[in-house]
Structures are given as structure tokens and as C-alpha cells.
Scaffold this motif. Structure first.
Motif, PDB file in Angstrom:
ATOM      1  N   ARG A 117       0.813  -1.218   0.000  1.00  0.00           N
ATOM      2  CA  ARG A 117       0.000   0.000   0.000  1.00  0.00           C
ATOM      3  C   ARG A 117       0.840   1.258   0.000  1.00  0.00           C
ATOM      4  NH1 ARG A 117      -2.181   3.388  -1.523  1.00  0.00           N
ATOM      5  NH2 ARG A 117      -4.133   4.407  -0.958  1.00  0.00           N
ATOM      6  N   ILE A 118       1.959   1.268   0.707  1.00  0.00           N
ATOM      7  CA  ILE A 118       2.696   2.519   0.858  1.00  0.00           C
ATOM      8  C   ILE A 118       3.825   2.710  -0.147  1.00  0.00           C
ATOM      9  CG2 ILE A 118       2.131   2.662   3.305  1.00  0.00           C
ATOM     10  CD1 ILE A 118       4.948   1.761   3.954  1.00  0.00           C
ATOM     11  N   TYR A 119       4.434   1.624  -0.627  1.00  0.00           N
ATOM     12  CA  TYR A 119       5.639   1.811  -1.422  1.00  0.00           C
ATOM     13  C   TYR A 119       5.432   2.104  -2.904  1.00  0.00           C
ATOM     14  CZ  TYR A 119       9.087   1.204   2.223  1.00  0.00           C
ATOM     15  OH  TYR A 119       9.878   1.405   3.331  1.00  0.00           O
ATOM     16  N   PRO A 120       4.560   1.414  -3.644  1.00  0.00           N
ATOM     17  CA  PRO A 120       4.464   1.726  -5.081  1.00  0.00           C
ATOM     18  C   PRO A 120       4.167   3.187  -5.381  1.00  0.00           C
ATOM     19  CG  PRO A 120       3.385  -0.361  -4.614  1.00  0.00           C
ATOM     20  CD  PRO A 120       3.728   0.243  -3.277  1.00  0.00           C
ATOM     21  N   GLY A 121       3.152   3.744  -4.754  1.00  0.00           N
ATOM     22  CA  GLY A 121       2.828   5.146  -4.968  1.00  0.00           C
ATOM     23  C   GLY A 121       3.935   6.065  -4.486  1.00  0.00           C
ATOM     24  N   TYR A 122       4.561   5.695  -3.391  1.00  0.00           N
ATOM     25  CA  TYR A 122       5.654   6.510  -2.848  1.00  0.00           C
ATOM     26  C   TYR A 122       6.836   6.544  -3.806  1.00  0.00           C
ATOM     27  CZ  TYR A 122       9.540   7.868   0.176  1.00  0.00           C
ATOM     28  OH  TYR A 122      10.653   8.472   0.692  1.00  0.00           O
ATOM     29  N   TRP A 123       7.210   5.385  -4.336  1.00  0.00           N
ATOM     30  CA  TRP A 123       8.316   5.348  -5.303  1.00  0.00           C
ATOM     31  C   TRP A 123       8.023   6.244  -6.507  1.00  0.00           C
ATOM     32  CZ3 TRP A 123       8.332  -0.678  -4.939  1.00  0.00           C
ATOM     33  CH2 TRP A 123       9.068  -1.066  -3.812  1.00  0.00           C
ATOM     34  N   ALA A 124       6.791   6.159  -7.010  1.00  0.00           N
ATOM     35  CA  ALA A 124       6.411   6.995  -8.152  1.00  0.00           C
ATOM     36  C   ALA A 124       6.519   8.475  -7.802  1.00  0.00           C
ATOM     37  CB  ALA A 124       4.991   6.652  -8.600  1.00  0.00           C
ATOM     38  N   ALA A 125       6.085   8.836  -6.594  1.00  0.00           N
ATOM     39  CA  ALA A 125       6.131  10.238  -6.169  1.00  0.00           C
ATOM     40  C   ALA A 125       7.560  10.734  -6.023  1.00  0.00           C
ATOM     41  CB  ALA A 125       5.371  10.404  -4.858  1.00  0.00           C
ATOM     42  N   VAL A 126       8.435   9.917  -5.440  1.00  0.00           N
ATOM     43  CA  VAL A 126       9.841  10.308  -5.289  1.00  0.00           C
ATOM     44  C   VAL A 126      10.475  10.553  -6.657  1.00  0.00           C
ATOM     45  CG1 VAL A 126      12.139   9.504  -4.591  1.00  0.00           C
ATOM     46  CG2 VAL A 126      10.176   9.158  -3.071  1.00  0.00           C
ATOM     47  N   LEU A 127      10.246   9.649  -7.599  1.00  0.00           N
ATOM     48  CA  LEU A 127      10.837   9.786  -8.931  1.00  0.00           C
ATOM     49  C   LEU A 127      10.242  10.977  -9.679  1.00  0.00           C
ATOM     50  CD1 LEU A 127      11.030   6.029  -9.982  1.00  0.00           C
ATOM     51  CD2 LEU A 127      12.864   7.480  -9.100  1.00  0.00           C
ATOM     52  N   LEU A 128       8.944  11.212  -9.509  1.00  0.00           N
ATOM     53  CA  LEU A 128       8.319  12.350 -10.169  1.00  0.00           C
ATOM     54  C   LEU A 128       8.875  13.665  -9.625  1.00  0.00           C
ATOM     55  CD1 LEU A 128       6.177  13.666 -11.988  1.00  0.00           C
ATOM     56  CD2 LEU A 128       4.555  13.441 -10.096  1.00  0.00           C
ATOM     57  N   THR A 129       8.902  13.801  -8.317  1.00  0.00           N
ATOM     58  CA  THR A 129       9.404  15.042  -7.716  1.00  0.00           C
ATOM     59  C   THR A 129      10.867  15.262  -8.061  1.00  0.00           C
ATOM     60  OG1 THR A 129       7.838  14.837  -5.869  1.00  0.00           O
ATOM     61  CG2 THR A 129       9.727  16.283  -5.546  1.00  0.00           C
ATOM     62  N   THR A 130      11.662  14.195  -8.028  1.00  0.00           N
ATOM     63  CA  THR A 130      13.072  14.314  -8.396  1.00  0.00           C
ATOM     64  C   THR A 130      13.212  14.788  -9.831  1.00  0.00           C
ATOM     65  OG1 THR A 130      13.695  12.542  -6.872  1.00  0.00           O
ATOM     66  CG2 THR A 130      15.246  13.066  -8.631  1.00  0.00           C
ATOM     67  N   SER A 131      12.427  14.226 -10.741  1.00  0.00           N
ATOM     68  CA  SER A 131      12.491  14.621 -12.155  1.00  0.00           C
ATOM     69  C   SER A 131      12.143  16.091 -12.336  1.00  0.00           C
ATOM     70  CB  SER A 131      11.537  13.752 -12.976  1.00  0.00           C
ATOM     71  OG  SER A 131      11.897  12.384 -12.904  1.00  0.00           O
ATOM     72  N   VAL A 132      11.124  16.541 -11.628  1.00  0.00           N
ATOM     73  CA  VAL A 132      10.726  17.945 -11.723  1.00  0.00           C
ATOM     74  C   VAL A 132      11.849  18.850 -11.243  1.00  0.00           C
ATOM     75  CG1 VAL A 132       9.170  19.694 -10.779  1.00  0.00           C
ATOM     76  CG2 VAL A 132       8.252  17.501 -11.549  1.00  0.00           C
ATOM     77  N   LEU A 133      12.448  18.525 -10.118  1.00  0.00           N
ATOM     78  CA  LEU A 133      13.502  19.364  -9.551  1.00  0.00           C
ATOM     79  C   LEU A 133      14.771  19.357 -10.396  1.00  0.00           C
ATOM     80  CD1 LEU A 133      13.117  18.490  -5.753  1.00  0.00           C
ATOM     81  CD2 LEU A 133      12.295  20.523  -6.951  1.00  0.00           C
ATOM     82  N   VAL A 134      15.044  18.228 -11.062  1.00  0.00           N
ATOM     83  CA  VAL A 134      16.255  18.102 -11.865  1.00  0.00           C
ATOM     84  C   VAL A 134      16.098  18.744 -13.238  1.00  0.00           C
ATOM     85  CG1 VAL A 134      17.748  16.458 -13.085  1.00  0.00           C
ATOM     86  CG2 VAL A 134      17.123  16.058 -10.702  1.00  0.00           C
TER      87      VAL A 134
END
Length: 396
Positions: A117-134
């Protein structure tokens, strides 16, 4: 913010699976429909936090050309400055739903349900936010890009970045650590076997630990006792017991005690959010909002919202977790970009909200659902292998 289970059957069971150690028969309840109201309340909590970060937080000043929201939308900011209290509502819901989803399950099932429940969506969010910032660094906060390297990203993917000595890619991740600590504590009771008596004992012991922990010099106790967050989780657990077995003086006492503790500790968190909002917040308003959070979940526990059967609320509940995870840094960047295109603040906020909700839906449909299903099959297979091996006599 709580990643509660979106697919559990939120109903009052007709019979306790462990009646000999639970509440008396007079306190049990008949089955009831799914608690759609909780799905809606979770989205309300997430939107409250979003409103705080987008229209009240001083950390958003780079989004608005160096101005803090209170300078150019004081009417909205004066209300949204209290939006951070959505986290407190979410913690109460978490205590309620986690206790409900664990009842009658084995420890391994609890572990699997939380991981998927917690990890798939979290992984997607981390990668999305990182991509935006980079990839769009000129539109995001300068401070958000500092020290953003592969080691930081990998540490954040574990959700234990703080314990690994790395910073959070997005500030909202702090609530996930509180959730994980709650899961670890509740796992003790799940391992022992959930019964009414044991859950009540858990609430009492944790409440006592959270009271005395601040006065000790034991860092580990302070960490796991969670003096600031514990009242809300404990209240949610007790409210679930009300829902399942019916209210009684003992459960009312637990809920009332945690409410008093929560109000008595407002000043500690108020200092933080006075600074974050750039204005002095009202103790009375904070106390009122916290009280309303208690009242609305008590109303759910007592069945006042059982008639709400709006199926679309399940979608609202599904959007909550990914929306919460992506709304801050990525949201600020999007609002900034839209304003550079010449859109007014109101239009930029409205379009950003639509985009955030749509992105949350994509994460749920394209990441959470398929990845969770895949992980569940493999984790269940792993647990089955472990159980089979554990049942074999030693030496074979």
C-alpha cells in the motif's frame, strides 16, 4: 499522511473472530455498509494540507516571485494557515482504519498489506518530484535542489532517508515516518493476536509512554512514543473499537484523555506553524479544528455516516495518498511555471489542482494497482515458503 488501505471491506463484522477475549456480546454490532465517508474525509484532509502549502506557507515565496501568500491573498491565507491540521485528521483516520484492516489477519498479512500500500505510490512520487527538480530547476525552489544526488534519491526510495542521514526530497515525507512508527508499534499487538483487551492495553501503555517520554533522556523511547502524534493514532484505534463493539465508558475515557493531551500540546506545534505561516495562529482555532477532527470520526464510529453510499468516494480515497505525496515541491514548480506564462494566481492554482488530481489518478491506475498486485503475489509466495520451512522439524 496516512496511506490507508483503499480496498478493505470497511464493515462492522457480525461476530468477533476472538469473542472470548473481546467485548461482551451486548457491545457487538451488526454489519453495516462500507464506510465511504472515510474515503471522502481522507481526501478532505489531503486538500487541507495542500491548501496550506500552496496558499499559506512562507516556503512558497519563490513560487510567487518572492512574496509570501499572506501579502497578496490575505483572506485565503488567513483560513488556509490552519490547513496543516489535515495531518491530525489523517492520523486519527489511520488509527481507525489500520486497526480495522488488521483484525483477524496474521502478522504476515499485515506486513504485506502495508508494504504494497505505501511503497508503489511513494516510489512513483519520489521519482516524479526528483524529475521535476532536476529537469526544471529554474522554476523550483533553490533549496529543494541542494544536495539532490543519486545517493539522496536512493535513500529516499527506502522511506528511511532520515535514519540514513539523508535529507527528504519533499518535506511532506515526514508524516510517512510517523506512520511507519505507528505500524511498527501496532505490529506488536498484531503478532500477539488482536483482541479487544490487548488493543485497549496497547492504547493505555502507548498513552502513558507518550506522556513520560519527553521527561526522559532516552532517545529511542522519545522516538517511538511519538508524544506529539500519539494522541491522534490512539484516539483512532479507540474509535474503531467503538465502531466494532459499541461505545462504553472505557473507550470514551481513552478518546477524551487523548483529546485533552492533544489540546495541551498545541503550543509546541503552534510555534512551528506560526513561523511556517508567517503569522501568529490562534490557539482557540487550532483547538476547535482538532476537536472537530475528533467529532467527525466519532460520528463515523457511531454510524452517523452509514447512509453515505456515494461510490465515487472510493476514487477520492484512492487519489488521496499520491496527491499528498506530489503536491508540495512539484506543485509549487507547476504554479510558478503557469504564472510565468501570464496566468493569474487564481487560474494557476486551479489548473495546478486539476493537474495534481489527474497525476494522482495516473499514479493510482498505472503504478499503484498493477505494482501492488504483483508485489502481493510474490510476497505472499515468500511468506508461504517461510511458513512451510518453519513447520519442518529442525535438521530436515
Amino acid at each position: 499522511m496516512k496511506p490507508a488501505d483503499d480496498h478493505i471491506p470497511l464493515v462492522r463484522p457480525a461476530q468477533d473472530p476472538q469473542p472470548q477475549a473481546s467485548a461482551p456480546a451486548a457491545g457487538s454490532r451488526r454489519s453495516a455498509p462500507r464506510l465511504f465517508a472515510l474515503d471522502g474525509l481522507r481526501l478532505v484532509a489531503a486538500l487541507c494540507v495542500l491548501s496550506f502549502h500552496w496558499t499559506a506557507s512562507t516556503d512558497s515565496r519563490e513560487t510567487y516571485g518572492g512574496k509570501v501568500p499572506d501579502q497578496f491573498m490575505p483572506g485565503i491565507s488567513s483560513v488556509s494557515s490552519y490547513g496543516w491540521l489535515g495531518v491530525q485528521l489523517f492520523f486519527i483516520i489511520s488509527g481507525f482504519v489500520i486497526c480495522m484492516s488488521c483484525w483477524g489477519r496474521r502478522p504476515g498479512d499485515f506486513f504485506v498489506s502495508r508494504v504494497i500500500r505505501i511503497y508503489p505510490g511513494y516510489w512513483a512520487a519520489v521519482l516524479l518530484t526528483t524529475s521535476v527538480l532536476v529537469f526544471v530547476p529554474h522554476l523550483g525552489r533553490a533549496g529543494a535542489r541542494e544536495g539532490l544526488d543519486i545517493k539522496t534519491v536512493l535513500a529516499n526510495l527506502t522511506m528511511f532517508q532520515g535514519q540514513l542521514g539523508m535529507r527528504k526530497i519533499d518535506g511532506v515525507y515526514w508524516t510517512l515516518v510517523a506512520e511507519l512508527q505507528f505500524y511498527l508499534l501496532f505490529a506488536i499487538v498484531v503478532t500477539m493476536g488482536l483482541t479487544y483487551r490487548r488493543v485497549v492495553a496497547f492504547c493505555g501503555i502507548w498513552a502513558a509512554a507518550s506522556l513520560f517520554a519527553p521527561e526522559t533522556n532516552i532517545p529511542l523511547l522519545k522516538t517511538f512514543a511519538m508524544p506529539q502524534e500519539a494522541p491522534y493514532f490512539i484516539a483512532g484505534v479507540a474509535m474503531f473499537l467503538m465502531y466494532r463493539f459499541g461505545p462504553n465508558l472505557l473507550l470514551w475515557g481513552i478518546v477524551g484523555f487523548t483529546w485533552v493531551v492533544a489540546l495541551s500540546r498545541i503550543h509546541q506545534v503552534k510555534v512551528i506553524y506560526d513561523q511556517a505561516a508567517g503569522r501568529p495562529l490562534s490557539w482557540a482555532v487550532i483547538a476547535l479544528v482538532i476537536t472537530l477532527c475528533y467529532v467527525v470520526i466519532i460520528a463515523v464510529a457511531l454510524g452517523f455516516f452509514d447512509r453515505i453510499q456515494w461510490k465515487w468516494l472510493t476514487v477520492a480515497g484512492a487519489l488521496t495518498y499520491p496527491l499528498y505525496l506530489i503536491h508540495q515541491e512539484a506543485g509549487w514548480t507547476l504554479i510558478h511555471w503557469l504564472r510565468t506564462l501570464g496566468l493569474g494566481t487564481g487560474a494557476a492554482l486551479g489548473l495546478s489542482l486539476v493537474a495534481a488530481l489527474f497525476t494522482a489518478w495516473l499514479i493510482h491506475r498505472l503504478v499503484e494497482r498493477p505494482v501492488s498486485g504483483l508485489m502481493k503475489r510474490h510476497l505472499n509466495r515468500s511468506l508461504a515458503t517461510m511458513r512451510t520451512a518453519s513447520d519442518q522439524p529442525a535438521g530436515k
